[in-house]
Motif scaffolding. Structure first.
Motif, PDB file in Angstrom:
ATOM      1  N   VAL A   1       0.848  -1.189   0.000  1.00  0.00           N
ATOM      2  CA  VAL A   1       0.000   0.000   0.000  1.00  0.00           C
ATOM      3  C   VAL A   1       0.884   1.240   0.000  1.00  0.00           C
ATOM      4  CG1 VAL A   1      -1.743   1.280   1.317  1.00  0.00           C
ATOM      5  CG2 VAL A   1      -1.789  -1.214   1.320  1.00  0.00           C
TER       6      VAL A   1
ATOM      7  N   ILE B   1      -1.563  -6.923   4.634  1.00  0.00           N
ATOM      8  CA  ILE B   1      -0.691  -5.820   4.225  1.00  0.00           C
ATOM      9  C   ILE B   1       0.720  -6.145   4.689  1.00  0.00           C
ATOM     10  CG2 ILE B   1      -0.193  -3.361   4.483  1.00  0.00           C
ATOM     11  CD1 ILE B   1      -3.227  -2.975   5.005  1.00  0.00           C
TER      12      ILE B   1
ATOM     13  N   LEU C   1      -7.078   1.621   5.776  1.00  0.00           N
ATOM     14  CA  LEU C   1      -6.285   0.383   5.786  1.00  0.00           C
ATOM     15  C   LEU C   1      -7.133  -0.800   6.224  1.00  0.00           C
ATOM     16  CD1 LEU C   1      -2.875   1.624   7.254  1.00  0.00           C
ATOM     17  CD2 LEU C   1      -3.338   0.886   4.902  1.00  0.00           C
TER      18      LEU C   1
ATOM     19  N   ILE D   1       4.203  -0.964   3.284  1.00  0.00           N
ATOM     20  CA  ILE D   1       3.566   0.348   3.144  1.00  0.00           C
ATOM     21  C   ILE D   1       4.631   1.388   2.832  1.00  0.00           C
ATOM     22  CG2 ILE D   1       2.342   2.205   4.359  1.00  0.00           C
ATOM     23  CD1 ILE D   1       0.742   0.092   5.820  1.00  0.00           C
TER      24      ILE D   1
END
Length: 186
Positions: free
Chosen positions: A4, A48, A41, A51
């Motif tokens: 992300v 995830i 998020l 980032i």
């Protein structure tokens, strides 16, 4: 597994002619609230694992904000976190051992490149460099660029990204010119 990219602010202290943001966006001092970022998020239905935090210039945000954001993300997701900065100043948060640091550096195509180079030379931690293959960079002296990078003792990696025109900025760098530029590096 999911990567992300988070851009909490567009505000920047540079006005590079190749930036993907408009002049109005670069002057915008609004910052996304940490709660909003964490809510977004949580909407991602994947694990995830990485980032990127960037801007505008991420280093213009207060250390308290960045540390809180990093800590909350780490506590909830435990991803690798990379901060991408123009390194116009070395901030304490950039020295955290639990984050990766990447510096946007485009030699004399970017404002205040001498300050950024000095800051990279002084960094007492590993870092990477992201270079955008803008017209000025593509037409620059690759041997000189490599010599500069070889002086940076804590530099671990260099990524050269092709230039992409936006509605705000356009440059004439063809795919072939980019390819030939990369061949010079190799």
């Amino acid at each position: 597994m999911f990567s992300v990219s988070i851009n909490p602010t567009y505000f920047c202290n540079f006005n590079c002619d190749f930036c993907y943001l408009s002049k109005e966006q670069l002057r915008d001092r609004k910052t996304t609230k940490i709660e909003t970022i964490m809510k977004r998020l949580s909407e991602i239905d994947e694990t995830i694992t990485h980032i990127d935090l960037y801007g505008g210039e991420i280093g213009l945000l207060p250390d308290e904000y960045l540390n809180e954001l990093i800590d909350k993300i780490k506590d909830k997701y435990n991803p690798t976190i990379s901060i991408i900065t123009n390194l116009s100043a070395v901030r304490d948060v950039f020295l955290r051992p639990d984050i990766d640091l990447s510096v946007s550096y485009d030699f004399d195509a970017r404002e205040k490149e001498h300050i950024v180079l000095k800051n990279m030379m002084m960094l007492q931690r590993p870092f990477s460099v992201l270079t955008l293959a803008s017209e000025k960079v593509v037409n620059g002296d690759v041997d000189f660029m490599i010599t500069i990078f070889n002086t940076l003792r804590n530099l671990q990696a260099v990524e050269i990204k092709p230039f992409s025109s936006t509605t705000h900025r356009s440059q004439a760098v063809s795919d072939l010119e980019f390819e030939e530029f990369i061949k010079k590096w190799i």
